[in-house]
Design a protein around this motif. Sequence first.
Motif, PDB file in Angstrom:
ATOM      1  N   GLN A   1       0.840  -1.188   0.000  1.00 16.43           N
ATOM      2  CA  GLN A   1       0.000   0.000   0.000  1.00 16.43           C
ATOM      3  C   GLN A   1       0.881   1.245   0.000  1.00 16.43           C
ATOM      4  OE1 GLN A   1      -2.921   0.138   3.162  1.00 16.43           O
ATOM      5  NE2 GLN A   1      -4.180   1.587   2.010  1.00 16.43           N
ATOM      6  N   ALA A   2       0.758   2.006  -1.073  1.00 14.63           N
ATOM      7  CA  ALA A   2       1.484   3.273  -1.202  1.00 14.63           C
ATOM      8  C   ALA A   2       0.624   4.395  -0.628  1.00 14.63           C
ATOM      9  CB  ALA A   2       1.807   3.530  -2.667  1.00 14.63           C
ATOM     10  N   PRO A   3       1.241   5.505  -0.230  1.00 17.50           N
ATOM     11  CA  PRO A   3       0.472   6.620   0.342  1.00 17.50           C
ATOM     12  C   PRO A   3      -0.627   7.099  -0.601  1.00 17.50           C
ATOM     13  CG  PRO A   3       2.813   6.967   0.680  1.00 17.50           C
ATOM     14  CD  PRO A   3       2.686   5.775  -0.215  1.00 17.50           C
ATOM     15  N   GLY A   4      -1.832   7.204  -0.078  1.00 18.26           N
ATOM     16  CA  GLY A   4      -2.956   7.691  -0.855  1.00 18.26           C
ATOM     17  C   GLY A   4      -3.558   6.686  -1.817  1.00 18.26           C
ATOM     18  N   LYS A   5      -3.068   5.442  -1.769  1.00 12.93           N
ATOM     19  CA  LYS A   5      -3.564   4.414  -2.682  1.00 12.93           C
ATOM     20  C   LYS A   5      -4.144   3.251  -1.904  1.00 12.93           C
ATOM     21  CE  LYS A   5      -0.557   5.401  -6.605  1.00 12.93           C
ATOM     22  NZ  LYS A   5       0.341   4.798  -7.645  1.00 12.93           N
ATOM     23  N   GLU A   6      -4.931   2.448  -2.593  1.00  9.83           N
ATOM     24  CA  GLU A   6      -5.507   1.267  -1.968  1.00  9.83           C
ATOM     25  C   GLU A   6      -4.456   0.160  -1.864  1.00  9.83           C
ATOM     26  OE1 GLU A   6     -10.179   1.767  -3.336  1.00  9.83           O
ATOM     27  OE2 GLU A   6      -9.002   0.052  -4.015  1.00  9.83           O
ATOM     28  N   ARG A   7      -4.675  -0.724  -0.907  1.00  6.13           N
ATOM     29  CA  ARG A   7      -3.798  -1.882  -0.780  1.00  6.13           C
ATOM     30  C   ARG A   7      -3.977  -2.769  -2.008  1.00  6.13           C
ATOM     31  NH1 ARG A   7      -3.438  -4.630   5.059  1.00  6.13           N
ATOM     32  NH2 ARG A   7      -3.248  -2.383   5.439  1.00  6.13           N
ATOM     33  N   GLU A   8      -2.850  -3.234  -2.567  1.00  3.96           N
ATOM     34  CA  GLU A   8      -2.922  -4.034  -3.790  1.00  3.96           C
ATOM     35  C   GLU A   8      -2.146  -5.335  -3.656  1.00  3.96           C
ATOM     36  OE1 GLU A   8      -1.189  -1.914  -7.079  1.00  3.96           O
ATOM     37  OE2 GLU A   8       0.837  -2.060  -6.267  1.00  3.96           O
ATOM     38  N   PHE A   9      -2.604  -6.301  -4.417  1.00  3.42           N
ATOM     39  CA  PHE A   9      -2.007  -7.628  -4.447  1.00  3.42           C
ATOM     40  C   PHE A   9      -0.640  -7.587  -5.106  1.00  3.42           C
ATOM     41  CE2 PHE A   9      -1.517 -12.074  -4.971  1.00  3.42           C
ATOM     42  CZ  PHE A   9      -1.128 -12.295  -6.287  1.00  3.42           C
TER      43      PHE A   9
ATOM     44  N   SER B   1       1.564 -26.815  -1.834  1.00  2.00           N
ATOM     45  CA  SER B   1       2.015 -27.176  -3.174  1.00  2.00           C
ATOM     46  C   SER B   1       3.190 -26.337  -3.656  1.00  2.00           C
ATOM     47  CB  SER B   1       0.864 -27.042  -4.167  1.00  2.00           C
ATOM     48  OG  SER B   1       0.513 -25.672  -4.320  1.00  2.00           O
ATOM     49  N   GLY B   2       3.294 -25.111  -3.108  1.00  2.00           N
ATOM     50  CA  GLY B   2       4.315 -24.194  -3.604  1.00  2.00           C
ATOM     51  C   GLY B   2       3.904 -23.445  -4.850  1.00  2.00           C
ATOM     52  N   ASN B   3       2.687 -23.663  -5.321  1.00  2.00           N
ATOM     53  CA  ASN B   3       2.207 -22.914  -6.490  1.00  2.00           C
ATOM     54  C   ASN B   3       2.167 -21.426  -6.181  1.00  2.00           C
ATOM     55  OD1 ASN B   3       1.859 -25.252  -7.937  1.00  2.00           O
ATOM     56  ND2 ASN B   3      -0.305 -25.438  -7.459  1.00  2.00           N
ATOM     57  N   THR B   4       2.472 -20.613  -7.185  1.00  2.00           N
ATOM     58  CA  THR B   4       2.555 -19.166  -6.998  1.00  2.00           C
ATOM     59  C   THR B   4       1.789 -18.417  -8.073  1.00  2.00           C
ATOM     60  OG1 THR B   4       4.594 -19.039  -8.296  1.00  2.00           O
ATOM     61  CG2 THR B   4       4.831 -19.325  -5.913  1.00  2.00           C
ATOM     62  N   TYR B   5       1.514 -17.152  -7.767  1.00  4.72           N
ATOM     63  CA  TYR B   5       0.864 -16.268  -8.736  1.00  4.72           C
ATOM     64  C   TYR B   5       1.282 -14.845  -8.401  1.00  4.72           C
ATOM     65  CZ  TYR B   5      -2.746 -14.073 -11.569  1.00  4.72           C
ATOM     66  OH  TYR B   5      -3.399 -13.324 -12.512  1.00  4.72           O
ATOM     67  N   TYR B   6       1.494 -14.027  -9.463  1.00  3.31           N
ATOM     68  CA  TYR B   6       2.024 -12.678  -9.277  1.00  3.31           C
ATOM     69  C   TYR B   6       1.172 -11.636  -9.970  1.00  3.31           C
ATOM     70  CZ  TYR B   6       6.255 -15.182  -7.914  1.00  3.31           C
ATOM     71  OH  TYR B   6       7.153 -16.011  -7.282  1.00  3.31           O
ATOM     72  N   ALA B   7       1.213 -10.429  -9.425  1.00  7.84           N
ATOM     73  CA  ALA B   7       0.660  -9.291 -10.133  1.00  7.84           C
ATOM     74  C   ALA B   7       1.529  -9.000 -11.349  1.00  7.84           C
ATOM     75  CB  ALA B   7       0.613  -8.075  -9.215  1.00  7.84           C
ATOM     76  N   ASP B   8       0.920  -8.517 -12.416  1.00  6.64           N
ATOM     77  CA  ASP B   8       1.663  -8.232 -13.640  1.00  6.64           C
ATOM     78  C   ASP B   8       2.782  -7.228 -13.391  1.00  6.64           C
ATOM     79  OD1 ASP B   8      -1.194  -8.400 -15.916  1.00  6.64           O
ATOM     80  OD2 ASP B   8       0.118  -9.962 -15.102  1.00  6.64           O
ATOM     81  N   SER B   9       2.565  -6.308 -12.479  1.00  9.61           N
ATOM     82  CA  SER B   9       3.535  -5.242 -12.230  1.00  9.61           C
ATOM     83  C   SER B   9       4.847  -5.745 -11.627  1.00  9.61           C
ATOM     84  CB  SER B   9       2.923  -4.188 -11.315  1.00  9.61           C
ATOM     85  OG  SER B   9       2.519  -4.759 -10.083  1.00  9.61           O
ATOM     86  N   VAL B  10       4.830  -6.945 -11.048  1.00  7.22           N
ATOM     87  CA  VAL B  10       6.047  -7.458 -10.400  1.00  7.22           C
ATOM     88  C   VAL B  10       6.538  -8.755 -11.034  1.00  7.22           C
ATOM     89  CG1 VAL B  10       5.309  -6.411  -8.227  1.00  7.22           C
ATOM     90  CG2 VAL B  10       4.892  -8.851  -8.627  1.00  7.22           C
ATOM     91  N   LYS B  11       5.798  -9.288 -11.979  1.00  8.16           N
ATOM     92  CA  LYS B  11       6.159 -10.570 -12.593  1.00  8.16           C
ATOM     93  C   LYS B  11       7.531 -10.464 -13.242  1.00  8.16           C
ATOM     94  CE  LYS B  11       2.508 -12.455 -14.126  1.00  8.16           C
ATOM     95  NZ  LYS B  11       1.336 -12.777 -14.960  1.00  8.16           N
ATOM     96  N   GLY B  12       8.381 -11.452 -12.949  1.00  4.76           N
ATOM     97  CA  GLY B  12       9.723 -11.451 -13.499  1.00  4.76           C
ATOM     98  C   GLY B  12      10.741 -10.715 -12.643  1.00  4.76           C
ATOM     99  N   ARG B  13      10.262  -9.932 -11.670  1.00  2.77           N
ATOM    100  CA  ARG B  13      11.172  -9.194 -10.779  1.00  2.77           C
ATOM    101  C   ARG B  13      11.095  -9.702  -9.339  1.00  2.77           C
ATOM    102  NH1 ARG B  13      10.344  -3.935  -9.788  1.00  2.77           N
ATOM    103  NH2 ARG B  13       8.083  -4.034 -10.094  1.00  2.77           N
ATOM    104  N   PHE B  14       9.925 -10.107  -8.913  1.00  2.00           N
ATOM    105  CA  PHE B  14       9.714 -10.564  -7.540  1.00  2.00           C
ATOM    106  C   PHE B  14       9.501 -12.078  -7.520  1.00  2.00           C
ATOM    107  CE2 PHE B  14       7.718  -6.434  -5.620  1.00  2.00           C
ATOM    108  CZ  PHE B  14       8.794  -5.699  -6.105  1.00  2.00           C
TER     109      PHE B  14
END
Length: 124
Positions: free
Chosen positions: A39-47, A55-68
Amino acid sequence: QVQLVESGGGLVQAGGSLRLSCAASGRTFRTYAMGWFRQAPGKEREFVATINWSSGNTYYADSVKGRFTISRDNAKNTVYLQMNSLKPEDTAVYYCAAEQSPRLRVGVYEYDYWGQGTQVTVSS
């Protein structure tokens, strides 16, 4: 009672890396979905990312995919968020969350348990 304690936040220059940790206690988490949100200042909390503890299965937001990368250590009951190639727009308070669910969860309102958050600041 579920307790989630985040650590590892800080100040880093753009292009740098940080690893966040979420120490979980109070339950057996093998039937849980774990998530990272921000959650950034003035913004809503985001996934940001989620992992199925069993299982270890994962899923990422597009904004962080490949970096996180989200991962977990069963022996330490800890979930991690490795953040690489950080950008100023990644600046936020990062929260760990847990929900007893066999499926991955991406919605803020899908999680019952939350940590206190850790600040990540990326300077340009």
